[in-house]
Write a protein that holds these residues in place. Structure first.
Motif, mmCIF file in Angstrom:
data_model
loop_
_atom_site.group_PDB
_atom_site.id
_atom_site.type_symbol
_atom_site.label_atom_id
_atom_site.label_comp_id
_atom_site.label_asym_id
_atom_site.label_seq_id
_atom_site.Cartn_x
_atom_site.Cartn_y
_atom_site.Cartn_z
ATOM 1 N N ASP A 56 38.063 39.465 32.787
ATOM 2 C CA ASP A 56 37.740 40.056 34.077
ATOM 3 C C ASP A 56 38.627 39.505 35.176
ATOM 4 O OD1 ASP A 56 36.406 41.671 35.852
ATOM 5 O OD2 ASP A 56 34.691 40.324 36.086
ATOM 6 N N MET A 57 39.257 40.400 35.943
ATOM 7 C CA MET A 57 40.115 40.046 37.075
ATOM 8 C C MET A 57 41.206 39.059 36.646
ATOM 9 S SD MET A 57 39.448 41.803 39.766
ATOM 10 C CE MET A 57 40.267 40.878 41.068
ATOM 11 N N VAL A 58 41.956 39.469 35.643
ATOM 12 C CA VAL A 58 43.053 38.655 35.135
ATOM 13 C C VAL A 58 44.365 39.263 35.607
ATOM 14 C CG1 VAL A 58 44.178 37.695 33.095
ATOM 15 C CG2 VAL A 58 41.692 38.014 33.114
ATOM 16 N N PHE B 274 44.224 38.975 46.746
ATOM 17 C CA PHE B 274 43.675 40.240 47.215
ATOM 18 C C PHE B 274 42.690 40.035 48.365
ATOM 19 C CE2 PHE B 274 44.464 41.756 42.668
ATOM 20 C CZ PHE B 274 45.686 42.321 43.008
ATOM 21 N N GLY B 275 42.264 38.812 48.602
ATOM 22 C CA GLY B 275 41.362 38.520 49.704
ATOM 23 C C GLY B 275 39.921 38.880 49.405
ATOM 24 N N GLY B 276 39.010 38.356 50.217
ATOM 25 C CA GLY B 276 37.593 38.659 50.079
ATOM 26 C C GLY B 276 37.051 38.254 48.726
ATOM 27 N N LEU B 277 36.092 39.035 48.225
ATOM 28 C CA LEU B 277 35.473 38.720 46.942
ATOM 29 C C LEU B 277 36.421 38.929 45.768
ATOM 30 C CD1 LEU B 277 31.876 40.204 47.397
ATOM 31 C CD2 LEU B 277 32.524 37.795 47.338
ATOM 32 N N PHE B 278 37.530 39.653 45.967
ATOM 33 C CA PHE B 278 38.462 39.888 44.867
ATOM 34 C C PHE B 278 39.320 38.660 44.566
ATOM 35 C CE2 PHE B 278 37.416 44.216 46.101
ATOM 36 C CZ PHE B 278 37.263 44.840 44.870
ATOM 37 N N GLY B 279 39.462 37.747 45.523
ATOM 38 C CA GLY B 279 40.037 36.446 45.264
ATOM 39 C C GLY B 279 41.534 36.397 45.084
#
Length: 460
Positions: free
Chosen positions: A374-376, A423-428
């Motif tokens: 996830d989110m790699v 990416f900022g915010g919760l996307f990190g």
């Protein structure tokens, strides 16, 4: 009956330990919105979403203030659009995505999910048009998330669809290259996708669901971390503290976290007159320091996430979270476990940068937790067939183990392993993860067809 010390502990969890309700997600069925044209269908979609969710955000905010429990995100999931747009071409699906985006903006929600299809056994002509539309749809919208289910433990894995995924992900990243390929962060590939998951990007409103349902996603890795630190301090680091006691502490803490989520969900459900669905009791980290699943690994004794023992710790954590949540609520569903999204967890991201956490170890860890890769963030130069093959490995883990698993890979255009993307915010944010053996899976992906379901799937 709740004891006073439990009430005080819950108050401290909210005030000091990043306890929140991560999302309240309203699921809305769009099956009745299919019209005679794309324009008519889009109009019906917007009318239904705004009709059900017009007061959704205000209601969540009001109840959050009254109870003193933060609700971070207000979201909507809809019926997979491949069903709603049956017969439309790729351009029609792009227009549906735009209508979802307009509706999401009109009601003030953060994200809308359900731009999706389910193709685990085969693809219709509509499904292929839907897949063709994904890059343009995600490039032209701000709040729309897409997902596709390409495998189940009962049907196997659709390798024809999977072969298309690598190209689709590359195209999405390229169309959003000015945002470092951010569009790919809004697209996830599933095996065993649940129809009541409130977390994005994979939330859909399943065909088996009621017309409208509220699902709640709770979180709290920071709460678990602080409770474990207190437990260890109380024992002064002595050897009489055992892992079964640590698991019990996680379970009891998760119980309180889940209670908070169910309280919020039922209050919002009652106020809006919409059926209450499930509490998804997943540990979902954020980039905020102190709100990390990775931090729990270090507290429990590995000096770097990815070191030997990391998979065992995650298995224990995932199991204890499920046990505590199930005891707290009769309506547990969704994914319910520990998430390890690399970019959204600062400690996991640091482990990638230090070289402690590689793709192969991350894949092994996904065998015992929720979701998957996830989110790699990966190099933009990785070819489409290699991306598809990585996804195939992850889908196989879900299929054989009868668990939900997924892949959300982001090939960042123009970046290579070791570069840094945010990416900022919760996307990190995180360093780009190295991918080994690139370009060596093309012949495998070219076979197509279907990987049959495992023998133990036949239980009827």
């Amino acid at each position: 009956m709740l004891r006073s010390d439990q009430i005080l502990a819950t108050v401290e969890m909210i005030q000091k330990e990043n306890l929140d309700v991560r999302t309240v997600t309203m699921g809305i069925s769009l099956l009745e919105c299919r019209g005679g044209s794309v324009e008519e269908t889009c109009a019906k979609i917007e009318e239904k979403i705004t009709g059900y969710a017009g007061n959704f955000v205000a209601t969540c905010d009001s109840i959050s203030r009254n109870l003193g429990i933060p609700v971070v995100n207000k979201r909507i999931s809809v019926t997979p659009v491949a069903f709603v747009g049956s017969g439309f071409d790729a351009n029609g699906f792009v227009e549906i995505a735009k209508s979802l985006d307009r509706a999401a903006t009109a009601v003030g929600i953060d994200i809308i999910g359900g731009f999706s299809a389910q193709v685990e056994k085969g693809m219709t002509a509509t499904d292929k048009e839907y897949i063709k539309s994904i890059p343009e749809a995600l490039a032209q919208t701000e709040k729309v998330c897409a997902s596709i289910n390409i495998g189940t433990s009962q049907k196997g894995i659709n390798m024809d669809a999977l072969a298309m995924m690598g190209h689709t992900i590359k195209d999405v990243a390229e169309k959003t290259k000015e945002q470092n390929g951010f569009g790919a962060a809004k697209f996830v590939v599933f095996c065993n996708q649940p129809g009541d998951n409130p977390f994005m990007a994979g939330a859909i409103h399943g065909l088996e669901e009621a017309d409208a349902v509220l699902n709640v996603g709770v979180s709290g890795p920071g709460v678990i971390a602080r409770s474990l630190e207190r437990l260890i301090d109380d024992h002064n680091g002595s050897s009489d503290l055992r892992l079964d006691e640590i698991a019990e502490e996680i379970k009891q803490t998760t119980f309180r976290v889940t209670r908070c989520g169910e309280l919020i969900g039922r209050q919002v459900s009652k106020s809006l007159g919409i059926e209450f669905g499930v509490v998804d009791l997943s540990l979902a980290p954020t980039p905020t320091v102190g709100d990390s699943v990775g931090e729990i690994f270090k507290i429990l004794g590995v000096d770097a996430v990815g070191a030997p023992g990391s998979t065992a710790i995650l298995a224990m954590l995932n199991d204890a979270v499920k046990k505590g949540g199930i005891f707290a609520s009769k309506n547990v569903g969704g994914l319910s476990g520990a998430f390890i999204p690399v970019m959204e967890d600062s400690v996991l991201a640091d482990a990638v940068g230090e070289g402690a956490l590689c793709l192969e170890k991350l894949e092994a860890m996904t065998c015992v937790c929720s979701v998957g890769l996830d989110m790699v963030a990966i190099p933009g130069s990785v070819d489409a067939d290699t991306i598809s093959a990585i996804i195939a490995d992850e889908m196989a883990l879900g299929m054989v183990n009868h668990k939900t698993t997924a892949a959300r890979l982001i090939p960042v255009p123009g970046m290579e392993a070791g570069d840094y993307v945010s990416f900022g915010g919760l996307f990190g944010a995180s360093p780009i993860m190295e991918i080994r053996n690139v370009g060596k899976s093309k012949r495998f992906i070219a076979w197509g067809g279907r990987i049959p379901a495992p023998i133990h799937s036949f239980k009827n």
